[in-house]
Design a protein around this motif. Sequence first.
Motif, PDB file in Angstrom:
ATOM      1  N   PRO A 238      23.330 -16.995 -21.542  1.00  0.00           N
ATOM      2  CA  PRO A 238      23.421 -15.600 -21.065  1.00  0.00           C
ATOM      3  C   PRO A 238      24.173 -14.691 -22.024  1.00  0.00           C
ATOM      4  O   PRO A 238      23.906 -13.485 -22.051  1.00  0.00           O
ATOM      5  N   LEU A 239      25.091 -15.247 -22.816  1.00  0.00           N
ATOM      6  CA  LEU A 239      25.819 -14.420 -23.775  1.00  0.00           C
ATOM      7  C   LEU A 239      24.952 -13.992 -24.955  1.00  0.00           C
ATOM      8  O   LEU A 239      25.381 -13.158 -25.757  1.00  0.00           O
ATOM      9  N   HIS A 240      23.736 -14.537 -25.041  1.00  0.00           N
ATOM     10  CA  HIS A 240      22.821 -14.166 -26.118  1.00  0.00           C
ATOM     11  C   HIS A 240      21.531 -13.536 -25.585  1.00  0.00           C
ATOM     12  O   HIS A 240      20.558 -13.393 -26.326  1.00  0.00           O
ATOM     13  N   LEU A 241      21.512 -13.179 -24.302  1.00  0.00           N
ATOM     14  CA  LEU A 241      20.370 -12.478 -23.722  1.00  0.00           C
ATOM     15  C   LEU A 241      20.674 -10.989 -23.634  1.00  0.00           C
ATOM     16  O   LEU A 241      21.761 -10.599 -23.202  1.00  0.00           O
ATOM     17  N   ASP A 242      19.720 -10.161 -24.040  1.00  0.00           N
ATOM     18  CA  ASP A 242      19.944  -8.713 -24.036  1.00  0.00           C
ATOM     19  C   ASP A 242      20.263  -8.191 -22.636  1.00  0.00           C
ATOM     20  O   ASP A 242      21.037  -7.241 -22.471  1.00  0.00           O
ATOM     21  N   TYR A 243      19.667  -8.821 -21.608  1.00  0.00           N
ATOM     22  CA  TYR A 243      19.869  -8.351 -20.237  1.00  0.00           C
ATOM     23  C   TYR A 243      21.312  -8.502 -19.788  1.00  0.00           C
ATOM     24  O   TYR A 243      21.794  -7.741 -18.958  1.00  0.00           O
ATOM     25  N   LEU A 254      32.401 -14.006 -27.997  1.00  0.00           N
ATOM     26  CA  LEU A 254      32.618 -15.138 -27.104  1.00  0.00           C
ATOM     27  C   LEU A 254      31.592 -16.238 -27.328  1.00  0.00           C
ATOM     28  O   LEU A 254      31.929 -17.424 -27.328  1.00  0.00           O
ATOM     29  N   GLY A 255      30.335 -15.853 -27.528  1.00  0.00           N
ATOM     30  CA  GLY A 255      29.275 -16.841 -27.679  1.00  0.00           C
ATOM     31  C   GLY A 255      29.286 -17.571 -29.001  1.00  0.00           C
ATOM     32  O   GLY A 255      28.679 -18.643 -29.127  1.00  0.00           O
ATOM     33  N   SER A 256      29.963 -17.026 -30.008  1.00  0.00           N
ATOM     34  CA  SER A 256      29.991 -17.671 -31.321  1.00  0.00           C
ATOM     35  C   SER A 256      30.966 -18.827 -31.388  1.00  0.00           C
ATOM     36  O   SER A 256      30.910 -19.630 -32.323  1.00  0.00           O
ATOM     37  N   SER A 257      31.864 -18.926 -30.429  1.00  0.00           N
ATOM     38  CA  SER A 257      32.868 -19.985 -30.433  1.00  0.00           C
ATOM     39  C   SER A 257      32.439 -21.101 -29.488  1.00  0.00           C
ATOM     40  O   SER A 257      32.336 -20.890 -28.280  1.00  0.00           O
ATOM     41  N   LEU A 258      32.187 -22.283 -30.051  1.00  0.00           N
ATOM     42  CA  LEU A 258      31.784 -23.418 -29.233  1.00  0.00           C
ATOM     43  C   LEU A 258      32.910 -23.841 -28.299  1.00  0.00           C
ATOM     44  O   LEU A 258      32.668 -24.203 -27.139  1.00  0.00           O
ATOM     45  N   VAL A 301      32.384  -7.229 -16.676  1.00  0.00           N
ATOM     46  CA  VAL A 301      32.437  -6.534 -17.964  1.00  0.00           C
ATOM     47  C   VAL A 301      31.531  -7.193 -18.995  1.00  0.00           C
ATOM     48  O   VAL A 301      30.709  -6.531 -19.636  1.00  0.00           O
ATOM     49  N   VAL A 302      31.651  -8.511 -19.142  1.00  0.00           N
ATOM     50  CA  VAL A 302      30.963  -9.210 -20.225  1.00  0.00           C
ATOM     51  C   VAL A 302      29.476  -9.354 -19.945  1.00  0.00           C
ATOM     52  O   VAL A 302      28.640  -9.121 -20.821  1.00  0.00           O
ATOM     53  N   LEU A 303      29.109  -9.736 -18.727  1.00  0.00           N
ATOM     54  CA  LEU A 303      27.701  -9.966 -18.392  1.00  0.00           C
ATOM     55  C   LEU A 303      27.032  -8.764 -17.741  1.00  0.00           C
ATOM     56  O   LEU A 303      25.834  -8.805 -17.460  1.00  0.00           O
ATOM     57  N   GLY A 304      27.784  -7.709 -17.467  1.00  0.00           N
ATOM     58  CA  GLY A 304      27.184  -6.516 -16.884  1.00  0.00           C
ATOM     59  C   GLY A 304      26.702  -6.704 -15.465  1.00  0.00           C
ATOM     60  O   GLY A 304      25.633  -6.193 -15.102  1.00  0.00           O
ATOM     61  N   LEU A 305      27.476  -7.428 -14.647  1.00  0.00           N
ATOM     62  CA  LEU A 305      27.126  -7.654 -13.236  1.00  0.00           C
ATOM     63  C   LEU A 305      28.237  -7.107 -12.346  1.00  0.00           C
ATOM     64  O   LEU A 305      28.923  -7.866 -11.640  1.00  0.00           O
ATOM     65  N   PRO A 306      28.427  -5.797 -12.332  1.00  0.00           N
ATOM     66  CA  PRO A 306      29.575  -5.245 -11.593  1.00  0.00           C
ATOM     67  C   PRO A 306      29.479  -5.401 -10.091  1.00  0.00           C
ATOM     68  O   PRO A 306      30.486  -5.668  -9.420  1.00  0.00           O
ATOM     69  N   PHE A 307      28.286  -5.265  -9.523  1.00  0.00           N
ATOM     70  CA  PHE A 307      28.164  -5.304  -8.074  1.00  0.00           C
ATOM     71  C   PHE A 307      28.260  -6.732  -7.543  1.00  0.00           C
ATOM     72  O   PHE A 307      28.807  -6.964  -6.464  1.00  0.00           O
ATOM     73  N   PHE A 308      27.744  -7.672  -8.297  1.00  0.00           N
ATOM     74  CA  PHE A 308      27.949  -9.077  -7.936  1.00  0.00           C
ATOM     75  C   PHE A 308      29.433  -9.413  -7.950  1.00  0.00           C
ATOM     76  O   PHE A 308      29.952 -10.052  -7.023  1.00  0.00           O
ATOM     77  N   SER A 309      30.123  -8.972  -8.982  1.00  0.00           N
ATOM     78  CA  SER A 309      31.550  -9.269  -9.098  1.00  0.00           C
ATOM     79  C   SER A 309      32.351  -8.585  -8.006  1.00  0.00           C
ATOM     80  O   SER A 309      33.260  -9.182  -7.415  1.00  0.00           O
ATOM     81  N   LEU A 310      32.030  -7.323  -7.708  1.00  0.00           N
ATOM     82  CA  LEU A 310      32.724  -6.619  -6.635  1.00  0.00           C
ATOM     83  C   LEU A 310      32.517  -7.316  -5.294  1.00  0.00           C
ATOM     84  O   LEU A 310      33.456  -7.448  -4.496  1.00  0.00           O
TER      85      LEU A 310
END
Length: 345
Positions: A238-243, A254-258, A301-310
């Motif tokens: 998910p850290l490499h998906l545009d959505y 974040l996604g570049s660090s294993l 913030v990172v995944l752009g899911l504000p309403f799920f998080s709220l």
Amino acid sequence: MTEPADLLPAPAAAVPTAAAPESPTRFERLFDAFTTRTAGPHQAAVVRIGFGLTWLAFLLREWPNRRVLYGDRSPWSADLADRLLSATHAFTVLSWSDSRIWFETVYHLGIVAALLMVLGWRTRAVSVLFAVTVLSLQNRNVLVGDGGDNVVHLMALYLVFTRCARVWSLDARRRARRAPAGEAGPGEARAVADALATMLHNCAMLVIAAQVVLIYSTAGWYKIQGTRWQDGTALHYPLHLDYFTPWPGLSALLGSSLLVTFALSYGTVIAQVAFPFTLVNRRVKNVLLALMMTEHAVIAVVLGLPFFSLAMIAADAVFLPTPFLLRLGELPGRVRRRAGRTPLP
């Protein structure tokens, strides 16, 4: 001849003493508390405010797109929705009419109901309207949502049965102003109704808590079965998906660090699986609860899911400790007092 003892008054007859009342059994004490004590009024208020804000923010954000999501311009047409509803028997008042006026009325009633839930005004009636608008809009198009909609859907139903406006609401302020000194106790019928309302509230709060535990436990155990979660690479994708990358630079970092991806993947699974077992230890539960709320804020913030998080943070609030909520409720008063003491320049 009369003996001196005969001149003494006869001893008074022994008066039987009333038997000491039996102490109530543990079951009786629990039943009394269950029927007379409202469990978690502050937690219920936070849950009410949290889900009201979540639904209000969603409806306002999608207001320009409302007709595409749920109205006459939606790719999920009214005919398709009716065919699905005939199979699922889900409830929505939008199936009563295809009129745009009807849709606009329901959508804007949803905004009003969410705002009134946050304020806690006439909450018993408004909570029903809130649940109706949530069910009606979400069931009109079940393809819209990010997971948080399911949580809002469930909690909107549960809140109908709670006394979630006992504190931090306009209803509570109105009751405090109207209560006269030396007010007579409630009548028998009202006392029975109050006991029933209290029992419904306590049951609903228990169901809300159980629902949160179920969400985390099932999510955690399903993740354990996934190979990507087992090898610690699940969050890499998910850290490499545009959505899911509203901040490409941050996601790339974040996604570049294993190591970071591995730690976050395993940490998520451990926290979700362990959460139900931490409820027996208050300190451990509070620490893990803070971590999970922080995790949801990061997801927003990172995944752009504000309403799920709220939605998840609002659901988690049912486990917040009462002393913390009391201090949180005193914060506005402290700010006003400090502002009043601050001298003007």
